[in-house]
Enzyme design. Structure first.
Site, PDB file in Angstrom:
ATOM      1  N   THR A 185      -9.051  77.978  51.373  1.00 28.74           N
ATOM      2  CA  THR A 185      -9.524  77.362  50.129  1.00 28.74           C
ATOM      3  C   THR A 185     -10.347  76.134  50.522  1.00 28.74           C
ATOM      4  O   THR A 185     -10.216  75.626  51.641  1.00 28.74           O
ATOM      5  CB  THR A 185      -8.352  76.922  49.241  1.00 28.74           C
ATOM      6  OG1 THR A 185      -7.586  75.948  49.969  1.00 28.74           O
ATOM      7  CG2 THR A 185      -7.450  78.091  48.869  1.00 28.74           C
ATOM      8  N   GLU A 330      -7.991  82.782  46.507  1.00 27.66           N
ATOM      9  CA  GLU A 330      -6.656  83.400  46.463  1.00 27.66           C
ATOM     10  C   GLU A 330      -6.670  84.780  45.830  1.00 27.66           C
ATOM     11  O   GLU A 330      -5.667  85.485  45.837  1.00 27.66           O
ATOM     12  CB  GLU A 330      -5.692  82.523  45.657  1.00 27.66           C
ATOM     13  CG  GLU A 330      -5.255  81.242  46.343  1.00 27.66           C
ATOM     14  CD  GLU A 330      -6.160  80.060  46.037  1.00 27.66           C
ATOM     15  OE1 GLU A 330      -7.342  80.275  45.722  1.00 27.66           O
ATOM     16  OE2 GLU A 330      -5.672  78.919  46.124  1.00 27.66           O
ATOM     17  N   LYS A 438      -8.800  64.795  28.084  1.00 29.40           N
ATOM     18  CA  LYS A 438      -7.802  64.663  27.017  1.00 29.40           C
ATOM     19  C   LYS A 438      -8.154  63.448  26.183  1.00 29.40           C
ATOM     20  O   LYS A 438      -8.140  62.326  26.649  1.00 29.40           O
ATOM     21  CB  LYS A 438      -6.407  64.488  27.615  1.00 29.40           C
ATOM     22  CG  LYS A 438      -5.917  65.720  28.311  1.00 29.40           C
ATOM     23  CD  LYS A 438      -4.443  65.632  28.649  1.00 29.40           C
ATOM     24  CE  LYS A 438      -4.120  66.640  29.726  1.00 29.40           C
ATOM     25  NZ  LYS A 438      -4.228  66.118  31.076  1.00 29.40           N
ATOM     26  N   TRP A 443      -7.706  68.428  23.696  1.00 30.30           N
ATOM     27  CA  TRP A 443      -8.541  68.765  24.845  1.00 30.30           C
ATOM     28  C   TRP A 443      -9.975  68.996  24.411  1.00 30.30           C
ATOM     29  O   TRP A 443     -10.242  69.600  23.387  1.00 30.30           O
ATOM     30  CB  TRP A 443      -8.068  70.058  25.502  1.00 30.30           C
ATOM     31  CG  TRP A 443      -6.821  69.924  26.284  1.00 30.30           C
ATOM     32  CD1 TRP A 443      -6.131  68.783  26.552  1.00 30.30           C
ATOM     33  CD2 TRP A 443      -6.102  70.999  26.884  1.00 30.30           C
ATOM     34  NE1 TRP A 443      -5.027  69.071  27.295  1.00 30.30           N
ATOM     35  CE2 TRP A 443      -4.977  70.425  27.521  1.00 30.30           C
ATOM     36  CE3 TRP A 443      -6.304  72.374  26.968  1.00 30.30           C
ATOM     37  CZ2 TRP A 443      -4.050  71.184  28.221  1.00 30.30           C
ATOM     38  CZ3 TRP A 443      -5.380  73.129  27.664  1.00 30.30           C
ATOM     39  CH2 TRP A 443      -4.265  72.541  28.284  1.00 30.30           C
TER      40      TRP A 443
END
Ligand code: AMP
Length: 541
Positions: A185, A330, A438, A443
């Site tokens: 990653t 992944e 936020k 959101w």
């Protein structure tokens, strides 16, 4: 009761073997720089991969050993990709664009036994090899006459190894669950983590990604994976091309729009893939020089969100269809691709562009759902937003050397992306969970705001980040790069948001910069931007 079927294992070597047997004369072309190309057939690629496998065996490489590559995409890298996995070793495609400490970390962590390096990354390897004690052999991916001046000890020559190798190497029968590729990653938070793809997971992923609603690949395709082999195996294209018999065109190191355009034209490329910023630059280049590609019909975009505005520009300006895809290191990487259903033919052009701006629906083999903070499943109604979790045969269940990724108690992989899924199964990313804004307990989707900014003709690149606010906790700040020859007017741009989102979503301010910071895998480094603008005081606040 057992079936009557043969238990033939699903092995990566079968892809290149199939290409040699069935698509033997189809070309693999590699740009070498300066307009020169290397050209050969799948049959020759297969033969050279077998010779390399024989040479690596003679050097003592065994099943399970990690063999690293530090190279641009090209025919030698392609051969290595098949030789290493085919012989049962693990191909670690190191991303040379990571910081040097991260390159060192991944090579130490992987305990790479052999490193194959191309000319551009010799100096990088000089910096990291001395602190990688597991390395037994270093191989220069070139001919004897091109060997570099280097401090690397006992550097072997790839072409000499091949010339002296046994010609009779046969691919061994391996366990299909054995590790084949190791990808790390990009490590934006903490150290990079290693993901081991198996032969089985790779073959299943390859079948799935070639389908018409996935990447739509066939023997009539000419594929140029602009995305490099070291970035999650170039979305799997170097496996899907041999499976389908598509011609494969590697652009090498020359990723500027002019070189790409010239290569696409001379090799009659029909399909290509990379991250959105690259296609934004390619579009500006074509617009500036009034160029039109003659064969390019499909561009696959993933790694970051692609705006409906970019999709529309390609479709209406050039008849090129952009296909949005979503995935992660992944997840091999492909999980979700965006293609139309039959009913969408009746939709208006604008509604179709909005749909194409979503990341898409899952491939067969991948299951996905959204969960709330307590792990409850949320409805697929296009409105409920929660964390995306996925599972399937090409999704990671543990990182290399045993660390566990974030999993739900019943084993779904928690992606870290906040999304909604509509009733037709199309997933749309709101944000990476760490980038969510936020404000007053609600959101705001930075991606949605970026897409609106990118639909304004003064804006080339856009990033929306959270900045601290005394009353609302966080408020959105829009950071933009202007299109060449344009100036961004704050008030005009903010007015462009009116009516498109609720007023309280509209960014508090606009900042123009010359460049946005990008990670080694082409994502805007929002962490860095948040740090840079944490004290920004919007005018009028
Ligand atoms: P990586 O493992 O470096 O490939 O990064 C995976 C992450 O990239 C995902 O979790 C998403 O946050 C992001 N990503 C990948 N594809 C897309 C896409 N089409 N739209 C938005 N974000 C994406």
């Amino acid at each position: 009761m057992n079936s009557s079927m043969m238990g033939t294992p699903l092995l990566i070597s079968s892809l290149i073997q199939h290409a040699a047997n069935v698509h033997g004369t189809v070309e693999v072309v590699s740009a070498l720089g300066g307009g020169k190309v290397h050209r050969y057939s799948y049959a020759q690629a297969h033969s050279r991969s077998r010779r390399l496998a024989a040479a690596l065996t003679a050097l003592g490489v065994e099943a399970g050993d990690r063999v690293a590559t530090l190279a641009w995409s090209g025919y030698r890298h392609f051969e290595t990709y098949y030789a290493v996995t085919g012989m049962g070793a693990v191909c670690h495609t190191v991303n040379p664009k990571l910081f040097v400490e991260q390159v060192r970390y991944t090579m130490q962590h992987a305990e790479d036994a052999v490193v194959l390096v191309d000319a551009d990354f010799v100096s990088l390897l000089e910096q990291v090899a001395p602190s990688c004690p597991a390395i037994r052999h270093l191989i220069f991916m070139g001919a004897r006459g091109d060997m570099p001046q280097t401090t690397l000890p006992n550097l072997l020559c790839y072409e000499d190894l091949l010339a002296n190798a046994d010609d009779n190497f046969e691919w061994p029968a391996l366990d299909e669950d054995a590790a084949a590729y190791l990808s790390y990653t990009s490590g934006t938070t903490g150290n990079p983590k290693g993901v081991l793809y198996s032969h089985r997971s790779t073959i299943l992923h390859t079948y799935s990604m070639a389908l018409p609603d996935s990447m739509n690949l066939s023997g009539a395709s000419v594929i140029a994976p602009v995305i490099q082999l070291f970035h999650v195996n170039a979305f799997g294209l170097p496996c899907a091309a041999p499976l389908t018999g598509a011609k494969l065109v590697f652009p090498g190191a020359a990723l500027d729009p002019a070189s790409l355009f010239a290569l696409f034209e001379s090799e009659r490329v029909t399909m290509t893939a990379a991250v959105p910023t690259l296609w934004q630059q390619f579009l500006l280049y074509m617009q500036k020089d009034e160029l039109r590609p003659s064969t390019l019909k499909h561009i696959v975009i993933g790694g970051s969100a692609c705006s409906p505005a970019l999709i529309k520009s390609y479709q209406e300006g050039y008849g090129i269809q952009i296909r949005h895809v979503w995935g992660m290191t992944e997840t091999s990487p492909l999980c979700v691709t965006n293609s139309f259903r039959e009913k969408h033919a009746a939709w208006s052009a604008e509604d179709r562009y909005a749909l194409q701006g979503k990341q898409g629906r899952p491939l067969f083999g991948v299951q996905m759902k959204i969960i709330d903070a307590d792990g409850n499943t949320l409805p697929n109604d296009g409105r409920a937003c929660g964390e995306l979790v996925v599972r399937g045969p090409w999704i990671c269940r543990e990182y290399y050397k045993g660390t566990t990724p974030a999993l739900t108690p019943d084993g779904w992989f928690i992606t870290g992306d906040v999304v909604s899924i509509d009733a037709d199964g199309y997933m749309q990313i709101t944000d990476r969970s760490k980038d969510v804004i936020k404000t007053g307990g609600e959101w705001i989707s930075s991606i949605q705001l970026e897409n609106i900014a990118l639909s304004h003709n003064s804006v080339a690149e856009a990033a929306v980040i959270a900045i601290p606010h005394p009353k609302w906790d966080e408020r959105p700040l829009l950071v933009v790069v202007a299109r060449p020859g344009e100036q961004v007017d704050r008030d005009v741009l903010l007015a462009h948001f009116r009516g498109k989102v609720a007023n309280w979503w509209i960014p508090d301010d606009v900042v123009s910069v010359d460049n946005l910071p990008y990670t080694a895998t082409g994502k805007v480094e929002k962490k860095r931007l948040r740090e840079q603008f944490k004290d920004h005081q919007p005018s009028g606040r």
